[in-house]
Each structure stands twice: as C-alpha cells, then as structure tokens.
Enzyme design. Structure first.
Site, mmCIF file in Angstrom:
data_model
loop_
_atom_site.group_PDB
_atom_site.id
_atom_site.type_symbol
_atom_site.label_atom_id
_atom_site.label_comp_id
_atom_site.label_asym_id
_atom_site.label_seq_id
_atom_site.Cartn_x
_atom_site.Cartn_y
_atom_site.Cartn_z
ATOM 1 N N CYS B 177 -0.501 -23.903 88.635
ATOM 2 C CA CYS B 177 -1.174 -23.678 89.908
ATOM 3 C C CYS B 177 -0.255 -22.913 90.850
ATOM 4 O O CYS B 177 0.161 -21.816 90.515
ATOM 5 C CB CYS B 177 -1.683 -24.978 90.510
ATOM 6 N N ARG B 178 0.052 -23.480 92.022
ATOM 7 C CA ARG B 178 0.773 -22.675 93.011
ATOM 8 C C ARG B 178 2.282 -22.720 92.851
ATOM 9 O O ARG B 178 2.993 -21.908 93.436
ATOM 10 C CB ARG B 178 0.396 -23.143 94.419
#
Lengths: 220, 220
Positions: B177-178
């Site tokens: 993800c981030r």
DNA sequence: ACAACAGTCTAACGACTATTAGAATGTTGT
DNA sequence: ACAACATTCTAATAGTCGTTAGACTGTTGT
C-alpha cells in the site's frame, strides 16, 4: 483505533526529524560523518561552547543518531551507522535542489556547480584508478584515516603550502574535503591555481560519495 | 568571516529538517508521495481539521518540499520532486533502523519484518514479470494511477471483498500500500488468508521502491 | 586523597511552534 | 450580483526548544 497507533509511528520518525531541525546539530552530524570526534573538538569546530555542544549531542543521542563512548577523560561521539551519514547527504541534497536561498548562498562561497552525477563520479573513479588525476584529500589527517575516497592522497590544508612539491604540475588535481558546505577544498584549489597547478574541487565528501553507492577506503 | 556564512548554509538545510520534525507533516508527506491531493483530503486522511492541515502545508511549502496548484475551488498539493519522496523513505528507514521504540510499535501493528533488501526486491520484480506472483495494490485507485509497482494490479481495499474472484487461489499474492506505516495491505492480507488465498504483505510503497532505484509504472 | 579536567545535569529565560478560532480571499454556480 | 464553498490569513494562547550559567560526576595524574 488505528489513529492512536499511526500517531505513535509518525511521532517516532518525527523525533529523528527534530534532531535534524537545528543548524548546529547538522553541522555536528557532518563533522561526525568524517569520523569519531570528542565533544571539545566538536565544540571548537562548530564555534560553540562545550555546554551547548553537549546539549545538542544529547538530543542527537536521544534520537539515536549518534552514540557516545568514554575514552579516558574525553567522551567521543560517532554516528550510529552509515545510514545516518547517508541521511545527512540526502537532506542537504534535497535542500540544495529545492531551496533557492541555499543555492544563492552556496554560489557566493564557491563559484560554479560542482555537484556530481553518477557518470562524473564513475569517470573520476576510473581516472583516479589509472592515475591520470590526483585525488587530494585536504581534511585533517585523522579524518582521512577514518575514511577517504578511493586512491586519494592526504595533504591537510594546513600543510599544503609546504608540501606543494609532492604534487605533480602536469596532472589535474581534484580536491575534496568534508562535503559541499566545507570550504577547505576551495581554499586549497585557490592556492594550487595561484602556484600554477591544474586544480579543481568537487562537492563530495565521503558521506556523499558513499551515499551514491560508491566505495570508500580507510587506513586499517 | 566564514562562520556567518556557514551558519547561513546549515540554517537553510535546517529549514528542511524543521519541516520534517512534525508527525502530522510527515504523514502529509507520505500521502503526497502517493500523488497529488487536495487540502480537505489530506485533512480527513490525517484526522485533522482543515485549518491545521493548511497551516502545516504552508510550512511544507515554505520549506520548498511541496507545491500548490489551484484547481477550481480546491487547492491541490504535490511533492516538489521525486527526491522529496526519497528523503521521506530515507528518514523513516533510518528511524526504523535505529529507534527501538519504533520497531516495537511497528511489531505491534504488523508481525514480522517485511522490510525488503536489494535482492528480495529484484526477485519480486522478476517473479511479477513472469507472472508467478500477483502484486496487488490495495490503495485507492487514483493513487494507483499516479504511480504503482511494476506489473501490479489495483484492487482498492474497500472493493477487495466483492472482487475476490478476480484473484487466483494458486498463486502467491503480494500486497502493498502506501508504505511501511500503512495498514491497508495488512488488512488485505488478513482478509485474503481467511478466504484461503496465499497472501503476504511487503512494507514498500512506491516511494520506498523507487528510492531503492527501481522503476515504477503509471497510467498515462 | 586531592586538584585539574572533560563533560553532564539542572534550572531558568526568551524565542519559537503547534493549535485553535474568527475574519478574509478567491472561485463556482445561480 | 450573490450565496456557497475551500482555503488562507491573522491573532492569541499554551507548550516546546535553544541557549546560558552554576552545580555536579567521573577520570587522570600527583
């Protein structure tokens, strides 16, 4: 639920950021990137008194960027790892890239851009290896011993004038010191040029050089 | 003479350090590393009110780490360059390396170390290329479109449950993800495992991936 | 044991920073 | 032109940080 946890994580990183938010601490970090140093050396080099230097070092120690070691009456500090030197290099690289004010200030000190790229570093390394240029380390000798660029020779700035004869007049001399904010190599180049040598400086110090993924050497 | 000048130089770098000294600002930077975002999005994602987010953004803008652009009634912020994302990656990498407190906190969120090395990244890239693993981007789709890991597929976490059929049960699924502080991939893996998929997460986001010198893709 | 020394710890001051609330700005849609 | 809206700007308060000075700790040499 996860908000409190996230805050905790970013808070921890921010501690490191805080350590990097003071000019004096950054200067200390750059000096430590040249090798282990005692508190009084750091204090005199950064033009602060010992108490203040000690306070800054405490902050750096609490943020885990540096470590301390007692050596007799003296206490010696060193970076907590090579990645810390890399972070410093990364930080000032971003700053020089984006802060116009810094670019202006730098240009007042050293005319012309001597920032290196991947290619110029590699070509310098190759030329140094085959001996077509002399890479000259003008920092104090202990710093040279701790780590220096490959094939570099050490002549500290203070001794340069009386050791000029050691340098060849026909080869290009590439001087470096502690990094892009260090003025020693600029002074060295000024002196060398006046005496008829072919000399230029580069902005890299060992931290920038090894942050670029290139090897350094040290006296064992 | 040179002391005043030196102070000026380090002062300029310290401005950047100052920008990195607040948890909220770091969180904003990480979000901006995923792509351009408006103030209200940043405010809601970081759980602050708009006025405070705006104040932090002003600091970031003054330190030249981000840039603003008006888009109708909204104002969109973006990082001033890829090197800023790299600096953030470098900063949290050093923090996780040296701050035990952060390691402890991280282990409470995600069990096991999913930090990648040069080799594991390259091997993942190779396996993704030949299709033996599915690299799964669980961030919101706009962030995927701005930049994503090579050969990655986008299924935002919010849609994962009803789009499970799109994923193969026989191949390993690698979710990201981030970045290492983002919990979305961990949630995704938990869900996938419960449904009988072979899934694991990695700590890298696009910032960490490209800071490691590897390429990313984006929807043109 | 004692003096000299390097450095830390504590306390205190002023300067800066984060956060909040209220007024002001620029843009969109009617 | 006007209302709605996103965001910034200004002002105010509480908390944190840098800096300084004075007392304290640990080590060395006599």
């Amino acid at each position: 639920m996860s908000r409190a946890l996230k805050d905790l994580l970013y808070e921890q990183v921010a501690r490191v950021g805080k350590a990097l938010s003071s000019p004096k601490r950054l200067e200390i970090l750059e000096l430590l990137a040249q090798g282990e140093k005692t508190v009084d050396v750091l204090a005199t080099e950064t033009a602060t008194d010992i108490k203040l230097a000690s306070a800054h070092l405490r902050v750096l120690k609490e943020s885990r960027l540096v470590e301390a070691r007692r050596d007799g009456r003296f206490i010696a500090y060193r970076l907590a790892g090579d990645d810390v030197a890399g972070l410093w290099a990364n930080l000032h690289s971003v700053a020089t890239e984006h802060r116009v004010e810094l670019q202006v200030a730098l240009n007042r000190v050293v005319a012309g851009p001597e920032r290196l790229t991947e290619e110029t570093r590699l070509s310098l390394l190759a030329k140094a290896k085959k001996g077509s240029v002399v890479v000259l380390d003008v920092r104090p000798e202990p710093e040279y011993q701790a780590a220096h660029l490959p094939h570099a020779r050490s002549i500290p700035l203070a001794e340069l004038k009386r050791r000029l004869a050691e340098l060849p007049k026909d080869k290009e001399i590439v001087a470096y010191c502690r990094g892009p904010f260090c003025l020693m190599s600029a002074e060295a180049v000024a002196l060398l040029k006046k005496r008829g040598y072919k000399a230029r400086k580069i902005g890299d110090g060992v931290a920038e050089w090894s942050a670029a993924g290139l090897p350094t050497e040290s006296e064992t």
